[in-house]
Design a protein around this motif. Structure first.
Motif, PDB file in Angstrom:
ATOM      1  N   MET A  73       0.873  -1.213   0.118  1.00 42.50           N
ATOM      2  CA  MET A  73      -0.170  -0.127  -0.010  1.00 42.50           C
ATOM      3  C   MET A  73       0.875   1.188   0.046  1.00 42.50           C
ATOM      4  O   MET A  73       0.566   2.096  -0.691  1.00 42.50           O
ATOM      5  N   PHE A  74       1.931   1.352   0.705  1.00 44.78           N
ATOM      6  CA  PHE A  74       2.717   2.346   0.854  1.00 44.78           C
ATOM      7  C   PHE A  74       3.438   2.573  -0.738  1.00 44.78           C
ATOM      8  O   PHE A  74       3.656   3.735  -1.107  1.00 44.78           O
ATOM      9  N   GLU A  75       3.931   1.508  -1.375  1.00 44.45           N
ATOM     10  CA  GLU A  75       4.239   1.475  -2.705  1.00 44.45           C
ATOM     11  C   GLU A  75       3.532   2.029  -3.513  1.00 44.45           C
ATOM     12  O   GLU A  75       3.729   2.783  -4.925  1.00 44.45           O
ATOM     13  N   THR A  76       2.233   1.753  -3.703  1.00 48.22           N
ATOM     14  CA  THR A  76       0.976   1.866  -4.823  1.00 48.22           C
ATOM     15  C   THR A  76      -0.084   2.849  -4.390  1.00 48.22           C
ATOM     16  O   THR A  76      -0.744   2.737  -5.190  1.00 48.22           O
ATOM     17  N   ALA A  77       0.054   3.510  -3.357  1.00 48.01           N
ATOM     18  CA  ALA A  77      -0.913   4.313  -3.116  1.00 48.01           C
ATOM     19  C   ALA A  77      -0.653   5.701  -3.718  1.00 48.01           C
ATOM     20  O   ALA A  77       0.575   6.132  -3.654  1.00 48.01           O
ATOM     21  N   THR A  78      -1.595   6.200  -4.593  1.00 44.92           N
ATOM     22  CA  THR A  78      -1.441   7.480  -5.483  1.00 44.92           C
ATOM     23  C   THR A  78      -2.646   8.356  -5.247  1.00 44.92           C
ATOM     24  O   THR A  78      -3.628   7.794  -4.702  1.00 44.92           O
ATOM     25  N   ASP A  79      -2.434   9.607  -5.684  1.00 52.68           N
ATOM     26  CA  ASP A  79      -3.586  10.428  -5.695  1.00 52.68           C
ATOM     27  C   ASP A  79      -4.778   9.794  -6.517  1.00 52.68           C
ATOM     28  O   ASP A  79      -6.223  10.165  -6.432  1.00 52.68           O
ATOM     29  N   THR A  80      -4.304   9.328  -7.463  1.00 53.83           N
ATOM     30  CA  THR A  80      -5.422   8.695  -8.837  1.00 53.83           C
ATOM     31  C   THR A  80      -5.868   7.433  -8.463  1.00 53.83           C
ATOM     32  O   THR A  80      -6.871   7.029  -9.029  1.00 53.83           O
ATOM     33  N   ALA A  81      -4.991   6.654  -7.742  1.00 54.46           N
ATOM     34  CA  ALA A  81      -5.500   5.122  -7.452  1.00 54.46           C
ATOM     35  C   ALA A  81      -5.440   5.061  -5.966  1.00 54.46           C
ATOM     36  O   ALA A  81      -4.160   4.190  -5.445  1.00 54.46           O
ATOM     37  N   PRO A  82      -6.138   5.348  -4.980  1.00 58.70           N
ATOM     38  CA  PRO A  82      -5.797   5.660  -3.608  1.00 58.70           C
ATOM     39  C   PRO A  82      -6.218   4.177  -2.853  1.00 58.70           C
ATOM     40  O   PRO A  82      -7.044   3.462  -3.560  1.00 58.70           O
ATOM     41  N   TRP A  83      -5.376   3.995  -1.734  1.00 52.00           N
ATOM     42  CA  TRP A  83      -5.928   2.943  -0.967  1.00 52.00           C
ATOM     43  C   TRP A  83      -6.714   3.324   0.338  1.00 52.00           C
ATOM     44  O   TRP A  83      -6.399   4.475   0.858  1.00 52.00           O
ATOM     45  N   PHE A  84      -7.624   2.696   0.483  1.00 55.68           N
ATOM     46  CA  PHE A  84      -8.588   3.035   1.976  1.00 55.68           C
ATOM     47  C   PHE A  84      -8.516   1.706   2.859  1.00 55.68           C
ATOM     48  O   PHE A  84      -8.615   0.645   2.429  1.00 55.68           O
ATOM     49  N   VAL A  85      -8.039   1.953   4.134  1.00 48.33           N
ATOM     50  CA  VAL A  85      -8.108   0.884   5.108  1.00 48.33           C
ATOM     51  C   VAL A  85      -9.374   0.860   5.908  1.00 48.33           C
ATOM     52  O   VAL A  85      -9.611   2.026   6.690  1.00 48.33           O
TER      53      VAL A  85
END
Length: 312
Positions: free
Chosen positions: A237-249
Motif C-alpha cells: 500500500m505504501f508503494e502503490t497508494a497514489t492520488d489517482t489510485a488511492p488505498w482505503f483501510v
C-alpha cells in the motif's frame, strides 16, 4: 446518504501517498465511530439508492469506468461487502470477479493478463474480489510461488530479492496509471480485520453447519503467517497508494460499519466526477420532436372496440 454523513471522515481511512505507516495505526474496530448499527443500515439503504442513480448517469455519460478492488485477510468480510454493495447497482452494468490461485493457462501469461480481461468498459463498474495485488502479497509471503510464473532469469527463490519487488511495485503503478489516464477510476480497499476477530469468525464457520463450507484448512495455515501478511500489505500500500489510485483501510471488525464505509467512499468518489446525463444538441432535439409528432399521430387511427363479455 446525507443523514449522518458528517460523522464519517474519509481521512481516517485514506493511505497518504508517499507516507510510511503501520496497519496498527488504523483501528480495526474504529473506536471513533458515533453511528449506531441501526443508523448505519438506514444510511446504507439511502446511499445505495443514490449509487444506483449515479450508476445510471455513469452508463449514459460513457466516459468513465470504475474499478473497485477488495483485498483482505481471510474472513474479513469481502464477500459480504460485495453482496451488500451490489444491491445498490444495476447488475447489467456491474461485473464481479473473484480471483483464485492462477491456473496453468493463466501462468503462461504475465500476471496482469487475467485481470486485464476483467477490466470494466466505459460506463461499467467492475469489482475485483482479490486482484493483481495478490502478486505482491501471497507471493511476497510465499516467494516460491513466483517460480511457477517461469520469469526469465528468475531460476531460484534467492533471486527474488528487494529489487525484484521494487520492480513489481513499479509495474503495478505503471499499469494503474495507464488505466486512470484513460478514464478508469480505481478505488482500492483493504478490509482491516483483527487477528482476534478472524479467530472468532473461523470458529463460527466451524460451529455453524451452514457455514462449514466457508472454512478451509488452508485459511488456518495462512493465519500462521499473520505478521508476514501485515508487513506485505503495509509495503504494497505504501508503494502503490497514489492520488489517482488511492488505498482505503476500512475497519472490518464490525461488518455493518465496514459495508457502510465502503459504500460511503464509493459515493463520495462518484460525487467528484460530477456526472450528468448527456445534453443533446438542437439538431437532436428537433429530431426528437419529429419522432414525438410521428408517435402521437398514431393515436388518430381507429380505436379497437371493447369486446362484450361472453354470456355464461
Amino acid at each position: 446518504m446525507k443523514k449522518g454523513e458528517s460523522r464519517l471522515d474519509l481521512k481516517d481511512y485514506l493511505v497518504k501517498p508517499g507516507k510510511k505507516f503501520r496497519l496498527k495505526d488504523f483501528d480495526t474496530g474504529y473506536k471513533k465511530k458515533t453511528i449506531t448499527k441501526q443508523e448505519s443500515l438506514e444510511m446504507l439503504e439511502s446511499g445505495l439508492k443514490e449509487l444506483s442513480e449515479t450508476q445510471d448517469k455513469l452508463y449514459a455519460h460513457n466516459q468513465y469506468s470504475i474499478l473497485i478492488i477488495l483485498q483482505a485477510m481471510d474472513a474479513a468480510g469481502k464477500d459480504g461487502a460485495v453482496k451488500h454493495i451490489m444491491t445498490g447497482f444495476n447488475p447489467l452494468g456491474v461485473k464481479v470477479y473473484s480471483f483464485k490461485a492462477p491456473n496453468s493457462h493463466e501462468l503462461d501469461h504475465d500476471y496482469f493478463w487475467r485481470h486485464e480481461l476483467a477490466l470494466p468498459a466505459r460506463g461499467e463498474i467492475a469489482i475485483h474480489n482479490r486482484s493483481h495485488y495478490e502478486n505482491v502479497l501471497v507471493t511476497k509471503v510465499h516467494p516460491e510461488f513466483i517460480m511457477s510464473e517461469n520469469i526469465p532469469d528468475i531460476d531460484s527463490v534467492h533471486k527474488i530479492d528487494k529489487k525484484f519487488w521494487e520492480k513489481r511495485y513499479k509495474q503495478i503503478r505503471r499499469f494503474e496509471k495507464n488505466l486512470t489516464d484513460n478514464g478508469t477510476i480505481i478505488l482500492k480497499f483493504f478490509l482491516n480485520v483483527s487477528k482476534k476477530e478472524q479467530k472468532k469468525r473461523f470458529l463460527e464457520r466451524i460451529d455453524d453447519t451452514t457455514k462449514n463450507w466457508k472454512f478451509s484448512m488452508a485459511d488456518l495455515r495462512e493465519r500462521g503467517f499473520w505478521d508476514e501478511y501485515q508487513k506485505a500489505y503495509e509495503e504494497c500500500m505504501f508503494e502503490t497508494a497514489t492520488d489517482t489510485a488511492p488505498w482505503f483501510v476500512i475497519p472490518a471488525d464490525d461488518k455493518w460499519y465496514a459495508r457502510l464505509s465502503i459504500a460511503y467512499v464509493i459515493y463520495k468518489e462518484f460525487e467528484k466526477l460530477k456526472l450528468s446525463y448527456p445534453i443533446v444538441s438542437e439538431t437532436q432535439r428537433a429530431e426528437l420532436q419529429k419522432a414525438k409528432a410521428k408517435l402521437m399521430s398514431e393515436e388518430g387511427g381507429k380505436a379497437e372496440k371493447p369486446q362484450k363479455p361472453k354470456k355464461k
